[in-house]
Write a protein that holds these residues in place. Structure first.
Motif, PDB file in Angstrom:
ATOM      1  N   ILE A 208       0.841  -1.205   0.000  1.00  0.00           N
ATOM      2  CA  ILE A 208       0.000   0.000   0.000  1.00  0.00           C
ATOM      3  C   ILE A 208       0.869   1.245   0.000  1.00  0.00           C
ATOM      4  O   ILE A 208       0.624   2.204  -0.739  1.00  0.00           O
ATOM      5  N   THR A 209       1.918   1.236   0.823  1.00  0.00           N
ATOM      6  CA  THR A 209       2.818   2.379   0.881  1.00  0.00           C
ATOM      7  C   THR A 209       3.562   2.566  -0.437  1.00  0.00           C
ATOM      8  O   THR A 209       3.697   3.683  -0.940  1.00  0.00           O
ATOM      9  N   GLY A 210       4.038   1.463  -1.010  1.00  0.00           N
ATOM     10  CA  GLY A 210       4.806   1.556  -2.245  1.00  0.00           C
ATOM     11  C   GLY A 210       3.977   1.981  -3.437  1.00  0.00           C
ATOM     12  O   GLY A 210       4.464   2.689  -4.315  1.00  0.00           O
ATOM     13  N   MET A 211       2.702   1.549  -3.488  1.00  0.00           N
ATOM     14  CA  MET A 211       1.857   1.875  -4.638  1.00  0.00           C
ATOM     15  C   MET A 211       1.071   3.153  -4.433  1.00  0.00           C
ATOM     16  O   MET A 211       0.449   3.661  -5.356  1.00  0.00           O
ATOM     17  N   HIS A 212       1.051   3.666  -3.203  1.00  0.00           N
ATOM     18  CA  HIS A 212       0.295   4.874  -2.866  1.00  0.00           C
ATOM     19  C   HIS A 212      -1.202   4.699  -3.094  1.00  0.00           C
ATOM     20  O   HIS A 212      -1.898   5.635  -3.477  1.00  0.00           O
ATOM     21  N   THR A 213      -1.667   3.504  -2.857  1.00  0.00           N
ATOM     22  CA  THR A 213      -3.111   3.249  -2.936  1.00  0.00           C
ATOM     23  C   THR A 213      -3.428   1.976  -2.174  1.00  0.00           C
ATOM     24  O   THR A 213      -2.614   1.056  -2.120  1.00  0.00           O
ATOM     25  N   GLY A 214      -4.638   1.933  -1.566  1.00  0.00           N
ATOM     26  CA  GLY A 214      -5.094   0.737  -0.868  1.00  0.00           C
ATOM     27  C   GLY A 214      -6.261   0.080  -1.564  1.00  0.00           C
ATOM     28  O   GLY A 214      -6.890  -0.824  -1.010  1.00  0.00           O
ATOM     29  N   ILE A 215      -6.563   0.523  -2.780  1.00  0.00           N
ATOM     30  CA  ILE A 215      -7.667  -0.038  -3.571  1.00  0.00           C
ATOM     31  C   ILE A 215      -7.081  -0.877  -4.692  1.00  0.00           C
ATOM     32  O   ILE A 215      -6.159  -0.449  -5.392  1.00  0.00           O
ATOM     33  N   ALA A 216      -7.630  -2.098  -4.878  1.00  0.00           N
ATOM     34  CA  ALA A 216      -7.100  -3.013  -5.889  1.00  0.00           C
ATOM     35  C   ALA A 216      -8.231  -3.652  -6.674  1.00  0.00           C
ATOM     36  O   ALA A 216      -9.359  -3.796  -6.186  1.00  0.00           O
ATOM     37  N   SER A 217      -7.906  -4.030  -7.893  1.00  0.00           N
ATOM     38  CA  SER A 217      -8.853  -4.792  -8.706  1.00  0.00           C
ATOM     39  C   SER A 217      -8.538  -6.284  -8.660  1.00  0.00           C
ATOM     40  O   SER A 217      -9.432  -7.107  -8.862  1.00  0.00           O
ATOM     41  N   GLU A 218      -7.288  -6.658  -8.390  1.00  0.00           N
ATOM     42  CA  GLU A 218      -6.882  -8.050  -8.282  1.00  0.00           C
ATOM     43  C   GLU A 218      -5.924  -8.182  -7.108  1.00  0.00           C
ATOM     44  O   GLU A 218      -5.058  -7.317  -6.896  1.00  0.00           O
ATOM     45  N   PHE A 219      -6.067  -9.280  -6.351  1.00  0.00           N
ATOM     46  CA  PHE A 219      -5.222  -9.485  -5.179  1.00  0.00           C
ATOM     47  C   PHE A 219      -5.124 -10.976  -4.914  1.00  0.00           C
ATOM     48  O   PHE A 219      -6.141 -11.676  -4.883  1.00  0.00           O
ATOM     49  N   SER A 220      -3.901 -11.481  -4.731  1.00  0.00           N
ATOM     50  CA  SER A 220      -3.708 -12.902  -4.450  1.00  0.00           C
ATOM     51  C   SER A 220      -2.527 -13.081  -3.508  1.00  0.00           C
ATOM     52  O   SER A 220      -1.603 -12.268  -3.484  1.00  0.00           O
ATOM     53  N   ILE A 221      -2.599 -14.192  -2.736  1.00  0.00           N
ATOM     54  CA  ILE A 221      -1.528 -14.513  -1.784  1.00  0.00           C
ATOM     55  C   ILE A 221      -1.246 -16.001  -1.896  1.00  0.00           C
ATOM     56  O   ILE A 221      -2.176 -16.823  -1.910  1.00  0.00           O
ATOM     57  N   ASP A 222       0.031 -16.355  -1.984  1.00  0.00           N
ATOM     58  CA  ASP A 222       0.405 -17.765  -1.849  1.00  0.00           C
ATOM     59  C   ASP A 222       1.548 -17.875  -0.839  1.00  0.00           C
ATOM     60  O   ASP A 222       1.803 -16.918  -0.094  1.00  0.00           O
ATOM     61  N   GLU A 223       2.204 -19.001  -0.780  1.00  0.00           N
ATOM     62  CA  GLU A 223       3.159 -19.263   0.286  1.00  0.00           C
ATOM     63  C   GLU A 223       4.243 -18.190   0.404  1.00  0.00           C
ATOM     64  O   GLU A 223       4.601 -17.766   1.499  1.00  0.00           O
ATOM     65  N   HIS A 224       4.752 -17.716  -0.736  1.00  0.00           N
ATOM     66  CA  HIS A 224       5.894 -16.807  -0.703  1.00  0.00           C
ATOM     67  C   HIS A 224       5.645 -15.458  -1.364  1.00  0.00           C
ATOM     68  O   HIS A 224       6.477 -14.553  -1.221  1.00  0.00           O
ATOM     69  N   VAL A 225       4.551 -15.292  -2.080  1.00  0.00           N
ATOM     70  CA  VAL A 225       4.349 -14.075  -2.875  1.00  0.00           C
ATOM     71  C   VAL A 225       2.959 -13.504  -2.629  1.00  0.00           C
ATOM     72  O   VAL A 225       1.962 -14.231  -2.608  1.00  0.00           O
ATOM     73  N   MET A 226       2.912 -12.175  -2.478  1.00  0.00           N
ATOM     74  CA  MET A 226       1.659 -11.425  -2.443  1.00  0.00           C
ATOM     75  C   MET A 226       1.675 -10.512  -3.658  1.00  0.00           C
ATOM     76  O   MET A 226       2.610  -9.738  -3.857  1.00  0.00           O
ATOM     77  N   ALA A 227       0.654 -10.625  -4.501  1.00  0.00           N
ATOM     78  CA  ALA A 227       0.608  -9.854  -5.740  1.00  0.00           C
ATOM     79  C   ALA A 227      -0.675  -9.045  -5.794  1.00  0.00           C
ATOM     80  O   ALA A 227      -1.740  -9.518  -5.387  1.00  0.00           O
ATOM     81  N   VAL A 228      -0.570  -7.833  -6.309  1.00  0.00           N
ATOM     82  CA  VAL A 228      -1.732  -6.947  -6.336  1.00  0.00           C
ATOM     83  C   VAL A 228      -1.687  -6.064  -7.569  1.00  0.00           C
ATOM     84  O   VAL A 228      -0.617  -5.690  -8.044  1.00  0.00           O
ATOM     85  N   ARG A 229      -2.852  -5.760  -8.106  1.00  0.00           N
ATOM     86  CA  ARG A 229      -3.011  -4.744  -9.147  1.00  0.00           C
ATOM     87  C   ARG A 229      -3.823  -3.615  -8.531  1.00  0.00           C
ATOM     88  O   ARG A 229      -5.028  -3.744  -8.302  1.00  0.00           O
ATOM     89  N   GLY A 230      -3.143  -2.532  -8.209  1.00  0.00           N
ATOM     90  CA  GLY A 230      -3.788  -1.436  -7.517  1.00  0.00           C
ATOM     91  C   GLY A 230      -4.457  -0.453  -8.471  1.00  0.00           C
ATOM     92  O   GLY A 230      -4.155  -0.412  -9.667  1.00  0.00           O
ATOM     93  N   ILE A 231      -5.355   0.356  -7.918  1.00  0.00           N
ATOM     94  CA  ILE A 231      -6.083   1.355  -8.689  1.00  0.00           C
ATOM     95  C   ILE A 231      -5.869   2.710  -8.037  1.00  0.00           C
ATOM     96  O   ILE A 231      -6.090   2.881  -6.840  1.00  0.00           O
ATOM     97  N   ARG A 232      -5.436   3.659  -8.830  1.00  0.00           N
ATOM     98  CA  ARG A 232      -5.325   5.039  -8.381  1.00  0.00           C
ATOM     99  C   ARG A 232      -6.409   5.863  -9.052  1.00  0.00           C
ATOM    100  O   ARG A 232      -6.626   5.730 -10.252  1.00  0.00           O
ATOM    101  N   GLY A 233      -7.019   6.722  -8.303  1.00  0.00           N
ATOM    102  CA  GLY A 233      -8.087   7.531  -8.868  1.00  0.00           C
ATOM    103  C   GLY A 233      -9.444   6.905  -8.600  1.00  0.00           C
ATOM    104  O   GLY A 233      -9.622   6.085  -7.693  1.00  0.00           O
ATOM    105  N   THR A 234     -10.416   7.264  -9.405  1.00  0.00           N
ATOM    106  CA  THR A 234     -11.779   6.778  -9.239  1.00  0.00           C
ATOM    107  C   THR A 234     -11.971   5.497 -10.038  1.00  0.00           C
ATOM    108  O   THR A 234     -11.800   5.503 -11.261  1.00  0.00           O
TER     109      THR A 234
END
Length: 368
Positions: free
Chosen positions: A263-289
């Motif tokens: 969240i800090t690195g992307m400057h947003t806490g809103i996402a369209s896709e989010f997944s977690i597995d044993e070693h990796v957390m991946a997210v596609r964040g959304i900025r704006g409306t």
């Protein structure tokens, strides 16, 4: 024995100068470290404080220097004849070559004395400054070691240099300026280092938070931008992707920490896709409306503390005998805004999954 002429300074003056050097170095250290640390942590206030302290220190030093010069004005530069005792070129690749001279200066109003000085001389003119040659220099009564060779002396002095001779002063008549204050420089450096260290220690928790964890975070800059237009407004949305890696996302508090880093690195806490597995957390964040407000995931509102228990339940209660991998995905319903958390586990024979609501409560099991 060389005679060294220096301005007399009291022990109190030297002490004040040493304290001033230490405090000045400390302020500079705090200012520079504040600027760097503030930039790393993206804290504009800390950066502004660092810049402000640096500017303040420069202003104080400048004003103090002017006051000192006003109270201790330098005497005027006076012409005098001098004889070159020796010379030595010390290098240089341009037309002007730095040359070290040993001179005997013979002022009209005081005894002759020796001085060592260096000055840039044009390569073509060096033969004019031969040993035992008489030249014209400028010196100061209160700073006799401050000598400058006049390459184009006034007519009367040029005539005197051409017609008069100057006897050499003994080597014991050598004068030199005040030696550099080594203690002052040492204290100023110590103050700078201590000031910088104080800032780093103050922000050590924020600076070294990542070093105490096994995970790393990376994110891309914005990837795509879309504009949606209506009769009354225009909105812009951009997407940004990020990943966080860890030795194990099931470690206590690791999922929330990794999500916070994203969240800090992307400057947003809103996402369209989010997944977690044993070693990796991946997210596609959304900025704006978001174009579809209901089809988004609020990363700040997820029940991270409940997710490891969901994974363990999926691994043990869905008929998976020897799970080899697991993954958590988050599926928002665009129409209702309802979020479904899906945990899928896999072994050599296939997959099984369970579903939970936004609070992490199991709502459906899909055993093998």
């Amino acid at each position: 024995m060389a005679i060294i002429e220096t301005r007399k300074s009291s022990a109190g003056a030297r002490f004040r100068a040493a304290v001033g050097g230490f405090l000045g170095g400390g302020v500079i250290g705090i200012a520079l470290a504040g600027f760097v640390v503030g930039g790393i942590l993206e804290r504009p206030l800390v950066v502004a404080i660092g810049v402000g302290l640096f500017v303040l220190d420069v202003v104080v030093v400048s004003v103090a220097g002017r006051i000192h010069r006003a109270r201790n004005p330098r005497g005027p530069a006076l012409p005098a004849l001098a004889v070159i005792e020796s010379r030595r070129a010390i290098g240089g690749e341009s037309a002007n070559v730095p040359v070290e001279f040993v001179l005997t200066v013979a002022p009209d109003e005081r005894a002759a004395y020796r001085v060592e000085t260096s000055q840039d001389i044009n390569l073509v003119d060096i033969p004019d400054y031969r040993p035992r040659g008489v030249i014209v220099v400028e010196y100061r009564r209160d700073e006799p070691w401050d000598v400058k060779i006049l390459t184009s002396p006034p007519g009367e002095w040029a005539r005197r240099a051409a017609t008069e001779s100057v006897d050499s002063a003994p080597e014991s008549a050598l004068v030199a300026g005040p030696k550099a204050e080594g203690a002052f420089c040492l204290l100023a450096t110590a103050g700078l280092l201590l000031g910088a260290a104080a800032v780093v220690l103050f922000f050590r928790a924020d600076l070294f938070e990542q070093d105490d964890r096994p995970s790393t975070v990376s994110s891309s800059s914005s990837t795509t931008t879309t504009d949606s237009h209506s009769s009354s407004s225009t909105t812009s949305t951009s997407t940004v992707t990020g990943t966080a890696t860890s030795g194990s996302m099931l470690d206590n508090g690791e999922m929330r920490r990794a999500a916070g880093s994203l969240i800090t690195g992307m400057h947003t806490g809103i996402a369209s896709e989010f997944s977690i597995d044993e070693h990796v957390m991946a997210v596609r964040g959304i900025r704006g409306t978001p174009p579809q407000p209901g089809a988004v995931i609020d990363l700040n509102a997820l029940p991270y503390e409940r997710l490891p228990a969901l994974v363990r339940e999926a691994q043990t209660k869905l008929g998976i005998s020897d799970p080899t991998s697991w993954r958590i995905t988050f599926d928002p319903d665009a129409a209702t805004g309802t979020l479904t958390i899906r945990v899928t586990v896999t072994d050599s024979a296939g997959k099984a999954s369970l579903e939970a609501d936004a609070q992490g409560k199991v709502t459906k099991r899909n055993p093998r």
